[in-house]
Write an enzyme that holds these catalytic residues in place. Structure first.
Site, PDB file in Angstrom:
ATOM      1  N   GLY A  80     -29.817 -64.252 -31.514  1.00  0.00           N
ATOM      2  CA  GLY A  80     -29.024 -65.364 -32.070  1.00  0.00           C
ATOM      3  C   GLY A  80     -29.843 -66.200 -33.045  1.00  0.00           C
ATOM      4  O   GLY A  80     -30.963 -66.586 -32.720  1.00  0.00           O
ATOM      5  N   ARG A  85     -28.500 -57.853 -32.922  1.00  0.00           N
ATOM      6  CA  ARG A  85     -28.842 -57.407 -31.563  1.00  0.00           C
ATOM      7  C   ARG A  85     -28.615 -55.892 -31.596  1.00  0.00           C
ATOM      8  O   ARG A  85     -27.492 -55.459 -31.811  1.00  0.00           O
ATOM      9  CB  ARG A  85     -27.932 -58.074 -30.525  1.00  0.00           C
ATOM     10  CG  ARG A  85     -28.104 -59.589 -30.466  1.00  0.00           C
ATOM     11  CD  ARG A  85     -27.286 -60.196 -29.321  1.00  0.00           C
ATOM     12  NE  ARG A  85     -27.503 -61.637 -29.250  1.00  0.00           N
ATOM     13  CZ  ARG A  85     -26.578 -62.547 -29.528  1.00  0.00           C
ATOM     14  NH1 ARG A  85     -25.363 -62.188 -29.886  1.00  0.00           N
ATOM     15  NH2 ARG A  85     -26.866 -63.826 -29.440  1.00  0.00           N
ATOM     16  N   GLY A 133     -35.360 -64.843 -29.132  1.00  0.00           N
ATOM     17  CA  GLY A 133     -35.237 -65.196 -27.715  1.00  0.00           C
ATOM     18  C   GLY A 133     -35.924 -64.175 -26.812  1.00  0.00           C
ATOM     19  O   GLY A 133     -36.567 -63.231 -27.291  1.00  0.00           O
ATOM     20  N   ASP A 134     -35.753 -64.358 -25.487  1.00  0.00           N
ATOM     21  CA  ASP A 134     -36.511 -63.495 -24.573  1.00  0.00           C
ATOM     22  C   ASP A 134     -36.054 -62.039 -24.593  1.00  0.00           C
ATOM     23  O   ASP A 134     -36.845 -61.131 -24.309  1.00  0.00           O
ATOM     24  CB  ASP A 134     -36.559 -64.082 -23.147  1.00  0.00           C
ATOM     25  CG  ASP A 134     -35.197 -64.435 -22.609  1.00  0.00           C
ATOM     26  OD1 ASP A 134     -34.194 -64.187 -23.311  1.00  0.00           O
ATOM     27  OD2 ASP A 134     -35.132 -64.959 -21.490  1.00  0.00           O
ATOM     28  N   SER A 146     -35.363 -60.385 -27.276  1.00  0.00           N
ATOM     29  CA  SER A 146     -36.127 -59.801 -28.387  1.00  0.00           C
ATOM     30  C   SER A 146     -37.579 -59.580 -27.963  1.00  0.00           C
ATOM     31  O   SER A 146     -38.188 -58.569 -28.320  1.00  0.00           O
ATOM     32  CB  SER A 146     -36.097 -60.735 -29.600  1.00  0.00           C
ATOM     33  OG  SER A 146     -34.776 -61.094 -29.897  1.00  0.00           O
ATOM     34  N   THR A 164     -34.127 -70.336 -30.017  1.00  0.00           N
ATOM     35  CA  THR A 164     -32.736 -70.191 -29.556  1.00  0.00           C
ATOM     36  C   THR A 164     -32.206 -71.587 -29.265  1.00  0.00           C
ATOM     37  O   THR A 164     -32.923 -72.403 -28.662  1.00  0.00           O
ATOM     38  CB  THR A 164     -32.600 -69.328 -28.287  1.00  0.00           C
ATOM     39  OG1 THR A 164     -31.288 -69.545 -27.726  1.00  0.00           O
ATOM     40  CG2 THR A 164     -33.630 -69.645 -27.211  1.00  0.00           C
ATOM     41  N   ASP A 178     -30.231 -72.307 -27.075  1.00  0.00           N
ATOM     42  CA  ASP A 178     -29.983 -72.443 -25.631  1.00  0.00           C
ATOM     43  C   ASP A 178     -31.129 -73.135 -24.888  1.00  0.00           C
ATOM     44  O   ASP A 178     -30.930 -73.643 -23.794  1.00  0.00           O
ATOM     45  CB  ASP A 178     -29.754 -71.059 -25.002  1.00  0.00           C
ATOM     46  CG  ASP A 178     -28.579 -70.332 -25.631  1.00  0.00           C
ATOM     47  OD1 ASP A 178     -27.732 -71.004 -26.246  1.00  0.00           O
ATOM     48  OD2 ASP A 178     -28.516 -69.101 -25.519  1.00  0.00           O
ATOM     49  N   ASP A 182     -33.540 -71.809 -23.288  1.00  0.00           N
ATOM     50  CA  ASP A 182     -33.541 -71.191 -21.951  1.00  0.00           C
ATOM     51  C   ASP A 182     -34.699 -70.215 -21.762  1.00  0.00           C
ATOM     52  O   ASP A 182     -34.613 -69.297 -20.953  1.00  0.00           O
ATOM     53  CB  ASP A 182     -32.206 -70.458 -21.724  1.00  0.00           C
ATOM     54  CG  ASP A 182     -31.995 -69.329 -22.734  1.00  0.00           C
ATOM     55  OD1 ASP A 182     -32.759 -69.222 -23.710  1.00  0.00           O
ATOM     56  OD2 ASP A 182     -31.051 -68.551 -22.531  1.00  0.00           O
ATOM     57  N   ARG A 235      -7.685 -91.601 -24.923  1.00  0.00           N
ATOM     58  CA  ARG A 235      -7.582 -90.257 -24.359  1.00  0.00           C
ATOM     59  C   ARG A 235      -8.889 -89.839 -23.715  1.00  0.00           C
ATOM     60  O   ARG A 235      -9.939 -90.428 -23.961  1.00  0.00           O
ATOM     61  CB  ARG A 235      -7.321 -89.253 -25.484  1.00  0.00           C
ATOM     62  CG  ARG A 235      -5.863 -89.060 -25.825  1.00  0.00           C
ATOM     63  CD  ARG A 235      -5.779 -88.155 -27.023  1.00  0.00           C
ATOM     64  NE  ARG A 235      -4.413 -87.749 -27.283  1.00  0.00           N
ATOM     65  CZ  ARG A 235      -4.007 -87.224 -28.432  1.00  0.00           C
ATOM     66  NH1 ARG A 235      -4.857 -87.073 -29.435  1.00  0.00           N
ATOM     67  NH2 ARG A 235      -2.766 -86.850 -28.583  1.00  0.00           N
ATOM     68  N   MET A 287     -22.474 -74.902 -26.236  1.00  0.00           N
ATOM     69  CA  MET A 287     -23.054 -73.577 -25.961  1.00  0.00           C
ATOM     70  C   MET A 287     -24.236 -73.686 -24.993  1.00  0.00           C
ATOM     71  O   MET A 287     -24.499 -74.749 -24.444  1.00  0.00           O
ATOM     72  CB  MET A 287     -23.494 -72.928 -27.267  1.00  0.00           C
ATOM     73  CG  MET A 287     -22.380 -72.251 -28.012  1.00  0.00           C
ATOM     74  SD  MET A 287     -23.046 -71.370 -29.448  1.00  0.00           S
ATOM     75  CE  MET A 287     -21.632 -70.341 -29.857  1.00  0.00           C
ATOM     76  N   ARG A 347     -25.168 -70.483 -23.264  1.00  0.00           N
ATOM     77  CA  ARG A 347     -25.073 -69.284 -22.426  1.00  0.00           C
ATOM     78  C   ARG A 347     -25.080 -69.700 -20.949  1.00  0.00           C
ATOM     79  O   ARG A 347     -24.209 -70.437 -20.559  1.00  0.00           O
ATOM     80  CB  ARG A 347     -26.217 -68.323 -22.760  1.00  0.00           C
ATOM     81  CG  ARG A 347     -25.821 -66.860 -22.649  1.00  0.00           C
ATOM     82  CD  ARG A 347     -26.964 -65.946 -22.976  1.00  0.00           C
ATOM     83  NE  ARG A 347     -27.120 -65.789 -24.410  1.00  0.00           N
ATOM     84  CZ  ARG A 347     -26.483 -64.883 -25.137  1.00  0.00           C
ATOM     85  NH1 ARG A 347     -25.654 -64.057 -24.571  1.00  0.00           N
ATOM     86  NH2 ARG A 347     -26.686 -64.791 -26.444  1.00  0.00           N
ATOM     87  N   GLU A 384     -19.182 -89.672 -19.619  1.00  0.00           N
ATOM     88  CA  GLU A 384     -18.911 -90.115 -18.238  1.00  0.00           C
ATOM     89  C   GLU A 384     -19.052 -88.960 -17.251  1.00  0.00           C
ATOM     90  O   GLU A 384     -19.316 -89.162 -16.068  1.00  0.00           O
ATOM     91  CB  GLU A 384     -17.479 -90.662 -18.123  1.00  0.00           C
ATOM     92  CG  GLU A 384     -17.283 -92.054 -18.675  1.00  0.00           C
ATOM     93  CD  GLU A 384     -17.377 -92.110 -20.188  1.00  0.00           C
ATOM     94  OE1 GLU A 384     -16.768 -91.250 -20.851  1.00  0.00           O
ATOM     95  OE2 GLU A 384     -18.090 -92.997 -20.703  1.00  0.00           O
ATOM     96  N   HIS A 395     -19.698 -72.024 -32.671  1.00  0.00           N
ATOM     97  CA  HIS A 395     -20.850 -71.632 -33.499  1.00  0.00           C
ATOM     98  C   HIS A 395     -21.302 -72.690 -34.501  1.00  0.00           C
ATOM     99  O   HIS A 395     -22.357 -72.528 -35.112  1.00  0.00           O
ATOM    100  CB  HIS A 395     -20.559 -70.310 -34.216  1.00  0.00           C
ATOM    101  CG  HIS A 395     -20.595 -69.135 -33.277  1.00  0.00           C
ATOM    102  ND1 HIS A 395     -19.548 -68.847 -32.442  1.00  0.00           N
ATOM    103  CD2 HIS A 395     -21.558 -68.221 -33.025  1.00  0.00           C
ATOM    104  CE1 HIS A 395     -19.863 -67.786 -31.711  1.00  0.00           C
ATOM    105  NE2 HIS A 395     -21.073 -67.385 -32.045  1.00  0.00           N
ATOM    106  N   GLN A 431     -22.576 -75.227 -33.738  1.00  0.00           N
ATOM    107  CA  GLN A 431     -23.848 -75.701 -33.154  1.00  0.00           C
ATOM    108  C   GLN A 431     -25.051 -74.874 -33.600  1.00  0.00           C
ATOM    109  O   GLN A 431     -26.180 -75.298 -33.461  1.00  0.00           O
ATOM    110  CB  GLN A 431     -23.775 -75.616 -31.612  1.00  0.00           C
ATOM    111  CG  GLN A 431     -22.761 -76.532 -31.000  1.00  0.00           C
ATOM    112  CD  GLN A 431     -22.356 -76.070 -29.604  1.00  0.00           C
ATOM    113  OE1 GLN A 431     -22.913 -76.528 -28.612  1.00  0.00           O
ATOM    114  NE2 GLN A 431     -21.387 -75.177 -29.497  1.00  0.00           N
TER     115      GLN A 431
HETATM  116  O1  F6P Z   1     -27.877 -67.527 -27.547  1.00  0.00           O
HETATM  117  C1  F6P Z   1     -27.303 -68.314 -28.546  1.00  0.00           C
HETATM  118  C2  F6P Z   1     -25.794 -68.344 -28.385  1.00  0.00           C
HETATM  119  O2  F6P Z   1     -25.260 -69.140 -29.424  1.00  0.00           O
HETATM  120  C3  F6P Z   1     -25.291 -68.812 -27.023  1.00  0.00           C
HETATM  121  O3  F6P Z   1     -25.331 -70.226 -26.883  1.00  0.00           O
HETATM  122  C4  F6P Z   1     -23.907 -68.261 -27.009  1.00  0.00           C
HETATM  123  O4  F6P Z   1     -23.449 -68.072 -25.680  1.00  0.00           O
HETATM  124  C5  F6P Z   1     -24.081 -66.943 -27.714  1.00  0.00           C
HETATM  125  O5  F6P Z   1     -25.270 -67.044 -28.493  1.00  0.00           O
HETATM  126  C6  F6P Z   1     -22.957 -66.573 -28.619  1.00  0.00           C
HETATM  127  O6  F6P Z   1     -23.201 -65.279 -29.039  1.00  0.00           O
HETATM  128  P1  F6P Z   1     -22.497 -64.644 -30.319  1.00  0.00           P
HETATM  129  O7  F6P Z   1     -23.084 -65.283 -31.521  1.00  0.00           O
HETATM  130  O8  F6P Z   1     -22.814 -63.201 -30.204  1.00  0.00           O
HETATM  131  O9  F6P Z   1     -21.024 -64.951 -30.204  1.00  0.00           O
END
Ligand code: F6P
Length: 326
Positions: free
Chosen positions: A17, A78, A108-109, A111, A132, A134, A136, A169, A176, A178, A194, A256, A258
């Site tokens: 990613g 990927r 990321g891990d 890779s 990444t 994430d 993570d 509202r 995101m 993962r 909240e 995306h 983000q």
């Molecule tokens: O790992 C980065 C990420 O954006 C995650 O937050 C998300 O779950 C995933 O990749 C989305 O993957 P793709 O771009 O393949 O839809």
């Protein structure tokens, strides 16, 4: 007479990613590797490009004017083919014919694990730079792209607050990450939500409901709830706020958006630090290490301490966000 030594090739690639900060890392790795006497190469399209020989000698032009750009100018992928030894052999031949002896992978891990298998197969040393949104990856407190993503989320939630407060509202905002709740947790805290639901923290809808109803009885006119995509609770929570709390609720899935955006100053500086550390670690003879930033210190860890471990959320963050889940 001393014969001139041939400069050793180092290839730089991005994989998995994309995230903001990859471009400054590519630029700095190329420039610093050249300064240190290497011949830098660029691999386009990640692991796929390694197999399909999409590799070029890096030039100043190729890495000029990229610092401020989001995503990765090297593109990413990927690749399932990389699981196959024959395709990995093809990738190795592509490196060998150019005299490329080392790799820097920004990703990321998943890779890192792929490159570690490649190292086990053909002995090509690599240095990994964690990148990444994430956040993570075990062993490092920071991955490139996280600060930029958090700022995109912060801006979106600030905008949503405007309409939430104007229209009385509730808004559920799914972010995101993962399986990791880092983005959600930090966003909820920094945007004053909240409610926050993440996979790592047990939540109790009954007590959340009682708390929010009490606040509404005391003048609360709108609600912001942040969910991590890994909880798969966004739709349910939106309906639940509507039906059980009795406040009209809407769901915004940020998606995306983000992953994009010009890297923040923090991501640019982190990219530089990681890139220099990656070249230095290869120069020092390290073969398969990952650059990390932990407790305010830069360093590197063996791949086993990173790629086969689970990232643990900072306990202080969990403590701070606990009240948002009950
Ligand atoms: O790992 C980065 C990420 O954006 C995650 O937050 C998300 O779950 C995933 O990749 C989305 O993957 P793709 O771009 O393949 O839809």
């Amino acid at each position: 007479m001393e014969l001139p030594t041939r400069r050793k090739g180092i290839a730089i690639m991005t994989s998995g990613g994309d995230s903001a900060g990859m471009n400054p890392a590519v630029k700095c790795a190329v420039e610093y590797a050249a300064q240190r006497g290497h011949e830098p190469y660029l691999v386009y399209d990640g692991l796929r490009g390694l197999i399909d020989d999409n590799i070029v000698l890096a030039t100043r032009e190729l890495v000029s004017g990229i610092l401020h750009r989001g995503g990765t100018i090297l593109r990413s992928s990927r690749s399932k083919r990389f699981f196959d030894i024959e395709y990995r052999r093809q990738a190795y031949e592509n490196l060998k014919k150019r005299g490329i002896e080392k790799l820097i992978v920004i990703g990321g891990d998943g890779s890192f694990r792929a490159l570690n298998q490649f190292y086990a197969d053909f002995g090509v040393p690599f240095a990994g730079i964690p990148a990444t949104i994430d956040n993570d990856i075990a062993g490092t407190d920071y991955c490139l792209g996280v600060d930029t993503a958090l700022n995109v989320i912060r801006q979106s939630i600030d905008s949503i607050r405007d309409t939430a407060s104007s229209f009385s509202r509730a808004f559920v905002v799914e972010v995101m990450g993962r399986h990791c709740g880092y983005l959600a947790l930090v966003s909820a805290l920094s945007c004053g939500a909240e409610i926050c639901l993440v996979p790592e923290v047990p939540y109790n809808l009954e007590s959340i409901g009682a708390r929010i109803k009490h606040e509404i009885a005391n003048g609360r006119r709108y609600v912001l709830a942040i969910t991590a995509e890994g909880t798969k609770m966004s739709d349910y929570l939106t309906r639940w706020i509507n039906d059980s709390i009795g406040m009209e609720a809407r769901l915004t899935v940020l998606g995306h958006v983000q992953r994009g955006g010009s890297p923040t100053v923090h991501d640019r500086v982190m990219a530089y630090k990681f890139a220099v550390a990656a070249v230095d670690s290869l120069d020092a003879g390290q073969t398969n290490t990952i650059m990390v930033f932990r407790d305010g210190t830069y360093g590197h860890l063996p791949i086993e301490a990173v790629a086969h471990q689970k990232y643990q959320l900072d306990s202080t963050l969990i403590k701070l966000a606990g009240p948002l889940a009950s």
